[in-house]
Scaffold this active site. Structure first.
Site, short mmCIF file in Angstrom:
data_model
loop_
_atom_site.label_atom_id
_atom_site.label_comp_id
_atom_site.label_asym_id
_atom_site.label_seq_id
_atom_site.Cartn_x
_atom_site.Cartn_y
_atom_site.Cartn_z
N ARG A 1 98.42 26.44 45.35
CA ARG A 1 97.29 26.06 44.33
C ARG A 1 96.56 27.37 44.11
O ARG A 1 95.48 27.08 43.39
CB ARG A 1 96.55 24.74 44.33
CG ARG A 1 97.10 23.57 44.63
CD ARG A 1 96.20 22.61 45.19
NE ARG A 1 95.46 21.57 44.58
CZ ARG A 1 96.20 20.45 44.37
NH1 ARG A 1 97.36 20.12 44.72
NH2 ARG A 1 95.54 19.42 43.39
N ARG B 1 94.26 5.26 36.96
CA ARG B 1 94.82 4.93 38.10
C ARG B 1 93.73 4.50 39.39
O ARG B 1 94.21 3.74 40.32
CB ARG B 1 95.39 6.43 38.79
CG ARG B 1 96.23 6.17 40.01
CD ARG B 1 96.79 7.82 40.24
NE ARG B 1 95.96 8.79 40.10
CZ ARG B 1 96.27 9.91 40.27
NH1 ARG B 1 97.36 10.19 40.43
NH2 ARG B 1 95.05 10.82 40.11
N ARG C 1 92.42 6.06 41.96
CA ARG C 1 92.45 6.72 43.39
C ARG C 1 90.96 7.06 43.72
O ARG C 1 89.97 7.17 42.89
CB ARG C 1 93.44 7.87 43.36
CG ARG C 1 93.91 8.17 44.60
CD ARG C 1 95.15 9.21 44.61
NE ARG C 1 94.21 10.59 44.31
CZ ARG C 1 95.02 11.46 43.96
NH1 ARG C 1 96.41 11.56 43.58
NH2 ARG C 1 94.66 12.74 43.63
P1 AP5 Z 1 96.83 15.90 44.88
O1 AP5 Z 1 97.03 14.68 45.28
O2 AP5 Z 1 97.59 17.27 44.85
O3 AP5 Z 1 96.15 15.63 43.29
P2 AP5 Z 1 96.37 16.50 42.01
O4 AP5 Z 1 96.73 17.75 41.93
O5 AP5 Z 1 94.73 16.40 41.51
O6 AP5 Z 1 97.52 15.71 41.12
P3 AP5 Z 1 97.36 13.92 41.22
O7 AP5 Z 1 98.02 13.41 42.19
O8 AP5 Z 1 96.12 13.78 40.56
O9 AP5 Z 1 98.44 14.19 39.76
P4 AP5 Z 1 99.86 14.43 39.58
O10 AP5 Z 1 99.92 15.57 38.75
O11 AP5 Z 1 100.58 14.12 40.85
O12 AP5 Z 1 99.84 13.01 38.66
P5 AP5 Z 1 100.59 11.69 39.02
O13 AP5 Z 1 102.21 11.80 39.03
O14 AP5 Z 1 99.99 11.03 40.12
O15 AP5 Z 1 95.57 16.80 45.79
C1 AP5 Z 1 94.27 15.91 46.02
C2 AP5 Z 1 93.16 16.69 46.53
O16 AP5 Z 1 93.94 17.10 47.69
C3 AP5 Z 1 92.96 17.94 45.93
O17 AP5 Z 1 91.95 17.76 45.01
C4 AP5 Z 1 92.49 18.68 47.06
O18 AP5 Z 1 91.23 18.58 47.49
C5 AP5 Z 1 93.42 18.83 48.26
N1 AP5 Z 1 94.67 19.24 48.19
C6 AP5 Z 1 95.92 18.72 48.00
N2 AP5 Z 1 96.87 20.11 47.84
C7 AP5 Z 1 96.14 21.06 48.34
C8 AP5 Z 1 96.38 22.69 48.30
N3 AP5 Z 1 97.53 23.08 48.13
N4 AP5 Z 1 95.13 23.39 48.53
C9 AP5 Z 1 94.00 23.06 48.72
N5 AP5 Z 1 93.72 21.51 48.63
C10 AP5 Z 1 94.63 20.87 48.42
O19 AP5 Z 1 100.25 10.94 37.83
C11 AP5 Z 1 99.13 10.41 37.38
C12 AP5 Z 1 98.94 9.18 36.77
O20 AP5 Z 1 99.49 9.52 35.50
C13 AP5 Z 1 99.47 8.08 37.29
O21 AP5 Z 1 98.83 6.98 37.44
C14 AP5 Z 1 101.07 8.05 36.74
O22 AP5 Z 1 101.62 6.73 36.85
C15 AP5 Z 1 100.58 8.40 35.22
N6 AP5 Z 1 101.68 9.19 34.65
C16 AP5 Z 1 102.49 9.99 35.27
N7 AP5 Z 1 103.23 10.45 34.20
C17 AP5 Z 1 102.99 9.96 32.88
C18 AP5 Z 1 103.26 10.08 31.63
N8 AP5 Z 1 104.51 10.82 31.41
N9 AP5 Z 1 102.93 9.18 30.69
C19 AP5 Z 1 101.74 8.38 31.19
N10 AP5 Z 1 101.34 8.18 32.47
C20 AP5 Z 1 101.74 8.80 33.32
#
Ligand code: AP5
Length: 191
Positions: free
Chosen positions: A92, A131, A133
């Protein structure tokens, strides 16, 4: 996709990386490795890693690159990742992309593809608020989006220049996004 597969999922918070990683990993036959999930598990377990990252995650900022390098190097060298892996949430930052490149080079391996899932900002916030979280409060979501634009978006150009980037419009139902991802990778099969 025959043989090994090393794939990165890129996209803003809430784009559906974690959702799609499960389907795609099962289809391709490699583990989905989510750094966010790994860090949340560490926090829940109260491990030393968890204590170090808890506050940073709760604020929506990024854990530092050196610590993430340790976590990822350790994980991708596990036996179950021998035939490849799907990385969700790593890299990232540009330094993290360079770290991954070094890990792959050391192992005589290369990435096959970087899939960018793109979704408009209002829809990202809507999904995250549904969601609930721990880090899904609106001000933290906005901060995660700001950090994404600043630190992670430059990876789009980085991987485009290397000929690895495939862009997917993620603003549609989950099954449709999955089909688009299969098509982008040239893999067959239903959702
Ligand atoms: P991380 O868990 O990676 O969070 P994120 O990138 O913010 O991603 P999300 O989990 O919020 O979203 P996602 O794209 O996976 O979507 P999801 O499938 O869940 O990281 C969290 C934290 O950890 C960071 O902020 C940081 O602090 C730390 N961290 C992690 N990796 C790091 C790194 N490499 N370096 C530094 N720090 C790091 O879907 C979201 C929601 O939408 C769900 O409810 C789902 O059911 C819904 N949904 C999914 N697809 C659809 C669709 N097509 N239509 C409708 N709803 C949908």
């Amino acid at each position: 996709m025959g043989g090994a597969a090393r794939i990165v999922l890129l996209g803003p918070p809430g784009a559906g990386k974690g959702t799609q990683a499960q389907y795609l990993a099962a289809r391709v036959g490699v583990p989905a490795i989510s750094t966010g999930e790994m860090l949340r598990a560490a926090v829940a377990a109260g491990s030393e890693l968890g204590r170090r990252v808890d506050g940073v995650m709760a604020s929506g900022r990024l854990v530092d690159d050196a610590l993430m390098a340790e976590v990822v190097r350790e994980r991708v060298t596990q036996p179950d990742a021998g035939r490849g892996y799907l990385l969700d949430g790593y890299p990232r930052t540009l330094p993290q992309a360079e770290t991954l490149s070094g890990i792959l080079e050391d192992a005589g391996q290369a990435l096959d593809a970087v899939l960018l899932i793109d979704v408009p900002e209002d829809e990202l916030v809507r999904r995250a608020l549904l969601r609930k979280r721990e880090d899904d409060k609106e001000e933290v979501i906005r901060e995660r989006l700001r950090v994404y634009r600043e630190k992670t978006e430059p990876l789009i150009g980085y991987y485009r220049e290397r000929g690895l980037l495939r862009e997917i419009d993620g603003d549609c139902p989950v099954e449709e996004v999955t089909s688009r991802m299969y098509a982008a990778l040239g893999v067959e099969g239903g959702v």
